[in-house]
Design a protein around this motif. Structure first.
Motif, mmCIF file in Angstrom:
data_model
loop_
_atom_site.group_PDB
_atom_site.id
_atom_site.type_symbol
_atom_site.label_atom_id
_atom_site.label_comp_id
_atom_site.label_asym_id
_atom_site.label_seq_id
_atom_site.Cartn_x
_atom_site.Cartn_y
_atom_site.Cartn_z
ATOM 1 N N ALA B 391 0.892 -1.030 0.038
ATOM 2 C CA ALA B 391 -0.034 -0.106 -0.069
ATOM 3 C C ALA B 391 0.928 1.225 0.035
ATOM 4 C CB ALA B 391 -1.035 -0.045 1.205
ATOM 5 N N LEU B 392 1.975 1.108 0.665
ATOM 6 C CA LEU B 392 2.778 2.596 0.865
ATOM 7 C C LEU B 392 3.526 2.522 -0.530
ATOM 8 C CD1 LEU B 392 4.237 1.989 4.428
ATOM 9 C CD2 LEU B 392 2.576 3.611 3.693
ATOM 10 N N LYS B 393 3.851 1.572 -1.091
ATOM 11 C CA LYS B 393 4.710 1.540 -2.460
ATOM 12 C C LYS B 393 3.771 2.195 -3.360
ATOM 13 C CE LYS B 393 7.583 0.213 -5.569
ATOM 14 N NZ LYS B 393 9.007 1.136 -5.923
ATOM 15 N N LYS B 394 2.447 1.711 -3.290
ATOM 16 C CA LYS B 394 1.548 2.246 -4.292
ATOM 17 C C LYS B 394 1.386 3.791 -4.164
ATOM 18 C CE LYS B 394 -3.076 1.409 -6.225
ATOM 19 N NZ LYS B 394 -4.372 0.714 -5.988
ATOM 20 N N GLU B 395 1.284 4.317 -2.926
ATOM 21 C CA GLU B 395 1.329 5.781 -2.744
ATOM 22 C C GLU B 395 2.524 6.562 -2.829
ATOM 23 O OE1 GLU B 395 -0.886 6.664 0.768
ATOM 24 O OE2 GLU B 395 -0.840 8.672 0.268
ATOM 25 N N PHE B 396 3.670 5.936 -2.353
ATOM 26 C CA PHE B 396 5.206 6.657 -2.525
ATOM 27 C C PHE B 396 5.802 5.773 -3.353
ATOM 28 C CE2 PHE B 396 3.086 7.366 1.614
ATOM 29 C CZ PHE B 396 2.993 8.801 1.580
ATOM 30 N N PRO B 397 5.603 5.595 -4.809
ATOM 31 C CA PRO B 397 6.390 4.643 -5.259
ATOM 32 C C PRO B 397 7.955 5.091 -5.515
ATOM 33 C CG PRO B 397 4.926 6.006 -6.856
ATOM 34 C CD PRO B 397 4.606 6.156 -5.541
ATOM 35 N N HIS B 398 8.232 6.208 -5.223
ATOM 36 C CA HIS B 398 9.645 6.712 -5.430
ATOM 37 C C HIS B 398 10.240 6.653 -4.110
ATOM 38 C CE1 HIS B 398 7.008 9.961 -3.957
ATOM 39 N NE2 HIS B 398 7.909 10.500 -3.383
ATOM 40 N N ARG B 399 9.721 6.385 -2.978
ATOM 41 C CA ARG B 399 10.417 6.181 -1.726
ATOM 42 C C ARG B 399 10.451 4.963 -1.309
ATOM 43 N NH1 ARG B 399 12.878 10.121 -1.605
ATOM 44 N NH2 ARG B 399 11.748 12.226 -1.491
ATOM 45 N N ILE B 400 9.492 4.050 -1.433
ATOM 46 C CA ILE B 400 9.518 2.773 -1.037
ATOM 47 C C ILE B 400 10.097 1.831 -2.136
ATOM 48 C CG2 ILE B 400 8.267 0.427 -0.239
ATOM 49 C CD1 ILE B 400 7.901 2.956 1.705
ATOM 50 N N VAL B 401 11.488 1.222 -1.734
ATOM 51 C CA VAL B 401 12.267 0.815 -2.738
ATOM 52 C C VAL B 401 12.659 -0.987 -2.583
ATOM 53 C CG1 VAL B 401 13.096 2.926 -3.781
ATOM 54 C CG2 VAL B 401 14.272 1.771 -2.022
ATOM 55 N N GLY B 402 12.124 -1.402 -1.577
ATOM 56 C CA GLY B 402 12.427 -2.606 -1.212
ATOM 57 C C GLY B 402 11.735 -3.155 0.167
ATOM 58 N N GLU B 431 1.528 -11.899 -10.621
ATOM 59 C CA GLU B 431 0.374 -12.207 -11.300
ATOM 60 C C GLU B 431 -0.358 -10.712 -11.634
ATOM 61 O OE1 GLU B 431 -0.926 -16.783 -9.991
ATOM 62 O OE2 GLU B 431 -2.082 -15.003 -9.184
ATOM 63 N N LEU B 432 -0.434 -10.060 -10.620
ATOM 64 C CA LEU B 432 -1.243 -8.726 -10.666
ATOM 65 C C LEU B 432 -0.356 -7.453 -11.600
ATOM 66 C CD1 LEU B 432 -2.414 -8.504 -6.823
ATOM 67 C CD2 LEU B 432 -3.681 -9.323 -9.056
ATOM 68 N N GLY B 433 0.906 -8.013 -12.115
ATOM 69 C CA GLY B 433 1.549 -7.117 -12.674
ATOM 70 C C GLY B 433 2.014 -5.747 -11.987
ATOM 71 N N LEU B 434 2.097 -5.782 -10.561
ATOM 72 C CA LEU B 434 2.498 -4.769 -9.870
ATOM 73 C C LEU B 434 3.998 -4.444 -10.195
ATOM 74 C CD1 LEU B 434 0.854 -5.831 -6.532
ATOM 75 C CD2 LEU B 434 -0.089 -4.324 -8.212
ATOM 76 N N GLU B 435 4.148 -3.051 -9.826
ATOM 77 C CA GLU B 435 5.631 -2.834 -9.723
ATOM 78 C C GLU B 435 6.416 -3.422 -8.730
ATOM 79 O OE1 GLU B 435 8.589 1.257 -9.439
ATOM 80 O OE2 GLU B 435 6.134 1.395 -9.279
ATOM 81 N N GLU B 436 7.781 -3.976 -9.026
ATOM 82 C CA GLU B 436 8.135 -4.770 -8.282
ATOM 83 C C GLU B 436 8.709 -4.058 -7.005
ATOM 84 O OE1 GLU B 436 12.098 -6.170 -9.700
ATOM 85 O OE2 GLU B 436 12.212 -7.659 -7.966
ATOM 86 N N ILE B 437 8.423 -4.822 -5.946
ATOM 87 C CA ILE B 437 9.007 -4.357 -4.549
ATOM 88 C C ILE B 437 10.253 -5.178 -4.153
ATOM 89 C CG2 ILE B 437 8.735 -3.982 -2.075
ATOM 90 C CD1 ILE B 437 5.658 -3.376 -2.642
ATOM 91 N N PRO B 438 11.417 -5.130 -4.519
ATOM 92 C CA PRO B 438 12.369 -6.267 -4.470
ATOM 93 C C PRO B 438 12.627 -6.525 -2.984
ATOM 94 C CG PRO B 438 13.534 -4.190 -4.990
ATOM 95 C CD PRO B 438 11.996 -3.991 -4.952
#
Lengths: 600, 600
Positions: B391-402, B431-438
């Motif tokens: 959820a945080l990655k979705k809102e702050f894609p440039h901040r949450i990187v892993g 499956e959902l094609g989400l941006e990767e959170i490595p």
């Protein structure tokens, strides 16, 4: 196993074996690669099953690179059973003895001196004590025997004297003074009537040892309640009431012992790094020298060295003897006992103690000598040492089995400096068709990476060393590790020594696990048990076993076999020794199952 | 460089290159092999020349496996000059500053706290402070800032309170008690009128921080002459005369600081192993939590973290934030500040501090977040954390990187236990094609070899970790090192952290040199500078440089480049960052030559 076979092992692991990222080239990670790896599964359950299969394969592949892979692939059912028993005991003791909640500092791989007490009451340690241990390949003669043995001899050695660099007129002076012992001839005029414990004592004046021992004025300081408790348990407190005189003697002998060991005391500053440790370590040799460097003591010392190792399951020893000083003190107090006579005495001692041990039911194979001189000499002196070594080899071909340079390697002269004489020695040996005296060189006993000491590893290998003494820094060198594997060079690893001399915080942090996991041949050695307290090989084997969960009982079998395979025995001797060892090992396995197998 | 190219390097070295024994197969050594190698030379001089040639080749081949081989093969003449200058300064300081005869314990790679004083007056350290340092990839948010910063904030934070598990009615009680801080709301009824320094104090009763600070009754204990001297120099003694009141405050704040750092004090027992070190280390986080876990402090803390690193030459930071607790304390004292708001505050802080630093002439690139939870939770809680992270990655894609799991790894839950949720997360992401959170996972922060913690390395790699946090035990695993090389996985090495937490006796004994010499990608990180004192990256780079003679200034260039290459930046950002770094590096080289090049 060499690099080529490693490759064969590594290659089958394909990118798609890995769940996403690990498989991706980091320079071009694509969503495609990510999807491909997960597309082969239809459910979480499938994915987990695939994962666990890959995980087992990966771990198995890693372990196949280890030194014990071949052995572990061909265990008998009894060996498997014994492995399980030992792993169970190790786990149980780790949980209930070492890693207990209320003891914040204890874990099974903890520092040696801190762990000693618990080790002595460990069932696992008891098993390791019973283990047949093959060859001890790395030890220094004047550091092989419990200091109490030489202290007991000193009390009955006619003409033994003692001196100090300052009056021993306070507790503080005991630590500040430099102490020396020496046998003086009966007609000596050198003995002083000064009292070494009074401020009127003339520094460096010799006084009778027996007198110094009987009049020691600090009877309480090394008792358990005293000011200067020895923190190890090398000196057990008296179990019964002792008289004032007895306590005086006990305190004196504890003091002398503290001059000969690295065991920490409450009064001396804690050793914090290798430089400081070596400063203390080198003083112990000077103290020992005065007690040992005397004809009758030498013979008893060699015998005791064989006994103490034999009773711990060691069957063969290669002793480095430092021949730097030309003479030892003869029984009559004269300083003219030659190297030839040292070897003669060593030879007789081994013959006699083998008979003695046979009567105990122990078949002690042999004890041989690696001729050593010290890394402080120049090339001209080295040339004399090499000639001396060659002469001794000619007269005692069965005793002299190698050549080495010893001492504190970091400040010592690099091997590179000695190349002129070492290469000439090799060339002459070859040209004259002499029996080979192989180099068996200390190298890489350093924290350095690319300093002169670390570079000694290159020279040791290029000079054709048969084994490497310590090789502490070898794990930093992938190519040199590969050379050791390809050319069959064993590393004489001394984990407890390296810990006490400040190279590693404890055996668990020692790089020997890197060598073992890379398949480099290793054997464990005790180096200087007089100073360290790690008599025999049980302590070093125990420490390795509890520090590495990958290491099983059967792994120790491989280490012991390697110690024999890399000993300076001829092919027939080696075959005989290996046969004897395997018979002992089979009995050992049987004993484990009988003694500890009930709950399995 | 992969194993195949290693082979190509190793193979040309033929047996005849080596002087005798090393070349012989130990199972079949023959006199012939021995003679062949020496037969090619006619004199000692020829032999020595041949030897020296082979020696140079062997050393060069070894060094070609290192991480810096490509760089060192293509140095500009200015870079060569700078390398020589730095090596000269290192040698000179080693000879005259560290390895001096009358200081028995000092050497340049000596333990961190013992060395700190000398480091601060070292010309080499000064150069390293000026070095551009790229990215800091491994640090924990609540451990990134000098404890004095939080202590200063606490004094001016309305509603800050303190409590203790027992009355602080003696010097001994200061060490025995557990201390906690917390901001309470203005209308709180929880505050006690007890005096925390008297025996009548009710354990765990909250008292105002300002009152506890002003009435500290042990003003002398942490002064240089006091009973409990802090052995590091984190707390400099006052330079001028101070009043009784000022001394009281200084002593109180030194006490609070001692609760937040690992710096040794004379009163606390010396830390002797990693188990003991971790026990103390974990308490520091609890103390810090009460001072930091508060809305206004969080923002200032993030800014200060960026400032302290930026001023040491770091240009980009990835911060692990522990999101285990659901809420932080809001400015009004209510406990309901959400994770979303934490990230929002972090985001604002970074934007603001970048502007501020730009005014200082520093182009600070960015600070991002690796979402972390702790290795003590169960799979159900992990699932919630992963969803929260998403959820945080979705809102702050440039901040949450892993994503990572943190905490004391040895007693913690193994990664293997978390496989169900970690694998499910990967599969859903795909499956959902989400941006990767490595995954960017801690693994192998252990002395173990084959224990659960060590096995975390297998799982981290199989789970596709982008980098490995610590990887302390990785050097024991030849196959896993190979996988890291083949698949481009960098090891976030924290040498000073590993020393202070008892894994290694000093940086010179740290296995990172093994990784570097094997060509594994590494970057240096400070982990927890608040507790350790290694703010910025100068300390860690300095320690490596003086511990490894193979490591040159140009080697550090490679390490810094790697820190950028393996940062969670997109390709364009990475290219920009590398360009900026190279420009800074060129200026740095120029500065070295201008400032220190005279005598070369």
């Amino acid at each position: 196993m060499n690099v080529r076979s490693h490759i064969a092992v590594i290659r089958p692991l394909k990118e798609e074996d890995l769940v996403n990222g690990a498989a991706a080239n980091h320079k071009q990670p694509t969503a495609d690669q990510f999807k491909i790896s997960l597309a082969t599964v239809n459910s979480d359950a499938d994915l987990e099953e695939l994962y666990m299969r890959k995980r087992s394969e990966l771990i198995a592949k890693e372990r196949s690179l280890r030194f014990d892979a071949a052995k572990n692939a061909s265990l008998t059912s009894d060996e498997q059973k014994a492995n399980q028993i030992i792993s169970r005991i190790r786990k149980a003791e780790s949980d209930t003895k070492w890693d207990v909640a209320h003891e914040m500092h204890t874990f099974s791989g903890m520092p040696f001196y801190q762990a000693m007490d618990k080790m002595h009451s460990s069932a696992l340690f008891n098993v390791i004590q019973k283990m047949p241990k093959g060859a001890l390949l790395h030890c220094h003669m004047d550091a092989t025997v419990d200091s109490r043995f030489l202290i007991a001899r000193a009390a009955v050695t006619p003409g033994m004297h003692m001196r100090a660099s300052q009056p021993l007129d306070s507790v503080a002076s005991l630590r500040e003074a430099t102490i020396q012992f020496m046998v003086l001839p009966p007609d000596t005029t050198e003995v002083s009537s000064d009292n070494i414990y009074e401020s009127s004592y003339t520094p460096l004046a010799w006084v009778p040892y027996t007198l110094a021992r009987a009049t020691f004025p600090y009877p309480h300081i090394w008792t358990p309640d005293g000011d200067d408790k020895v923190l190890s348990h090398l000196i057990p407190p008296p179990t019964a009431e002792v008289s004032q005189e007895e306590q005086q003697v006990l305190a004196f002998e504890s003091y002398v012992q503290s001059l000969m060991t690295m065991a920490p005391t409450t009064s001396a500053e804690a050793v914090r790094n290798s430089k400081q440790a070596w400063a203390k370590f080198l003083t112990t040799f000077r103290v020992i020298h005065g007690l040992l460097g005397y004809e009758p003591n030498l013979k008893e010392h060699v015998k005791q060295m064989c006994r103490i190792n034999a009773r711990d399951g060691v069957r063969y020893v290669e002793t480095r003897i430092n021949f730097f000083l030309p003479y030892m003190v003869r029984a009559n107090g004269q300083h003219d006992l030659t190297h030839r006579e040292w070897v003669q005495i060593y030879d007789e001692a081994v013959t006699e103690v083998r008979q003695e041990l046979r009567a105990e039911g122990i078949d002690f194979w042999d004890a041989r000598i690696i001729y050593s001189t010290v890394r402080i000499i120049d090339n001209a002196t080295l040339r004399l040492a090499l000639e001396d070594c060659r002469a001794l080899k000619k007269e005692f071909p069965h005793r002299i089995v190698g050549f080495d340079l010893v001492g504190h390697e970091d400040p010592g002269t690099p091997l590179k400096t000695y190349l002129p004489e070492l290469l000439r020695f090799k060339r002459e040996q070859s040209e004259l068709g002499l029996e080979e005296i192989p180099f068996i060189l200390h190298a890489g006993e350093t924290l350095g990476d690319g300093n002169h000491t670390d570079e000694n590893l290159f020279d040791a290998l290029l000079l054709g060393t048969k084994r490497i003494g310590h090789g502490y820094s070898l794990s930093k060198h992938p190519l040199l590790m590969q050379l050791c594997k390809d050319h069959g060079i064993l590393i004489e690893v001394c984990p407890i020594s390296n810990e006490i001399l400040g190279y590693t915080s404890n055996v668990a942090a020692h790089p020997c696990t890197t060598l073992l996991n890379n398949g480099v041949a290793v054997s464990l050695s005790n180096d200087d048990p007089c100073q360290f307290g790690n008599f025999g090989l049980s302590y070093d084997y125990f420490k390795l076993l509890v520090s590495s969960h990958q290491t099983q009982l059967s792994s120790l079998h491989v280490l012991v076999r390697q110690s024999i395979e890399f000993a300076q025995l001829d092919e027939q001797e080696k075959a005989d020794a290996l046969g004897k060892f395997e018979a002992e090992w089979a009995q050992f396995i049987e004993w484990i199952i009988k003694e500890h197998g009930d709950s399995d």
